[in-house]
Enzyme design. Structure first.
Site, short mmCIF file in Angstrom:
data_model
loop_
_atom_site.label_atom_id
_atom_site.label_comp_id
_atom_site.label_asym_id
_atom_site.label_seq_id
_atom_site.Cartn_x
_atom_site.Cartn_y
_atom_site.Cartn_z
CG HIS A 1 -2.95 0.49 2.58
ND1 HIS A 1 -4.01 0.68 3.44
CD2 HIS A 1 -1.86 0.38 3.37
CE1 HIS A 1 -3.57 0.65 4.69
NE2 HIS A 1 -2.28 0.47 4.68
NE ARG B 1 -7.36 -2.57 6.75
CZ ARG B 1 -7.67 -1.32 7.11
NH1 ARG B 1 -8.94 -0.94 7.09
NH2 ARG B 1 -6.74 -0.46 7.48
CB CYS C 1 -2.04 3.97 5.17
SG CYS C 1 -0.65 3.27 6.07
CG ASP D 1 -3.84 -2.43 6.89
OD1 ASP D 1 -4.61 -3.41 6.82
OD2 ASP D 1 -4.22 -1.29 7.25
CB CYS E 1 1.22 -0.91 4.63
SG CYS E 1 0.69 -0.42 6.30
#
Ligand code: CO
Length: 209
Positions: free
Chosen positions: A98, A46, A101, A44, A42
């Site tokens: 994750h 993080r 998400c 993302d 992803c």
């Protein structure tokens, strides 16, 4: 104008540190890359691929998009996959989702978020396919479960490409794994979804060799 000087300063310090720890590192890497792994994750912020598996530049070939979706009409993802498998000869493809998400969460609602709702549409398909299972769960567990099922679905989508099946037909050693990462504890979990050959696919998805 903001020049983001601190990022350049960070970069200078990082490059110096890597060179101190591994003298000649960048010079050697500049000649070739030979990663064993393709990471599909992803976007993302993080979930930074290299950091969470402790890998240096050169060790991980990476494709990231919102909600780690693999669709067979996405030339971006397919091009990454083809290059990784056929040219770099990676041995493992890791689809890593994750928990928490945002993309999966958006797909779980009926709210509009713009263009991205089209991108996330295939995640709604996964929900619809497993609707009975979701109805038994509370809201948090639904999101967790859809994040997991999304990874498993994308593992299968990777395996359904001609690229991966051609590799298996050639006898190339290649396995596709489904993992999920916890943004609240920094830990990876194996979803025990590993595909290593065409015989593990449903009949309809197998191309003739
Ligand atoms: Co995400």
């Amino acid at each position: 104008m903001k020049l983001l000087k601190e990022l350049f300063e960070n970069n200078r310090q990082w490059a110096e540190q890597v060179e101190r720890d591994h003298p000649g590192f960048f010079e050697a890497l500049s000649r070739q890359q030979s990663p064993d792994y393709l990471w599909i994750g992803c976007s993302d912020s993080r979930v930074p691929a290299n950091e969470i598996v402790g890998m240096l530049p050169g060790e991980l070939f990476v494709h990231r998009n919102v909600a780690n979706v693999v669709v067979q009409t996405d030339f971006n993802c397919l091009s990454v996959l083809q290059y990784a498998v056929e040219v770099l000869g990676v041995k493992h493809i890791i689809v890593c989702g994750h928990y928490g998400c945002g993309g999966v969460k958006a797909a779980l609602t009926n709210n509009r978020h713009g263009l991205i709702d089209n991108w996330l549409s295939s995640i709604k398909d996964i929900y619809a396919k497993h609707q009975a299972q979701f109805e038994q769960l509370d809201e948090d567990s639904r999101l967790d479960r859809l994040c997991e099922l999304n990874v498993i679905e994308q593992v299968h989508n990777v395996c359904r490409t001609t690229i991966v099946q051609d590799a298996w037909d050639r006898g190339q050693e290649l396995s596709v794994h489904g993992w999920i990462y916890g943004i609240d504890d920094g830990r990876l979990r194996d979803l025990n979804t590993v595909v290593t050959g065409k015989d593990q696919l449903e009949q309809i998805f197998r191309f003739e060799d």
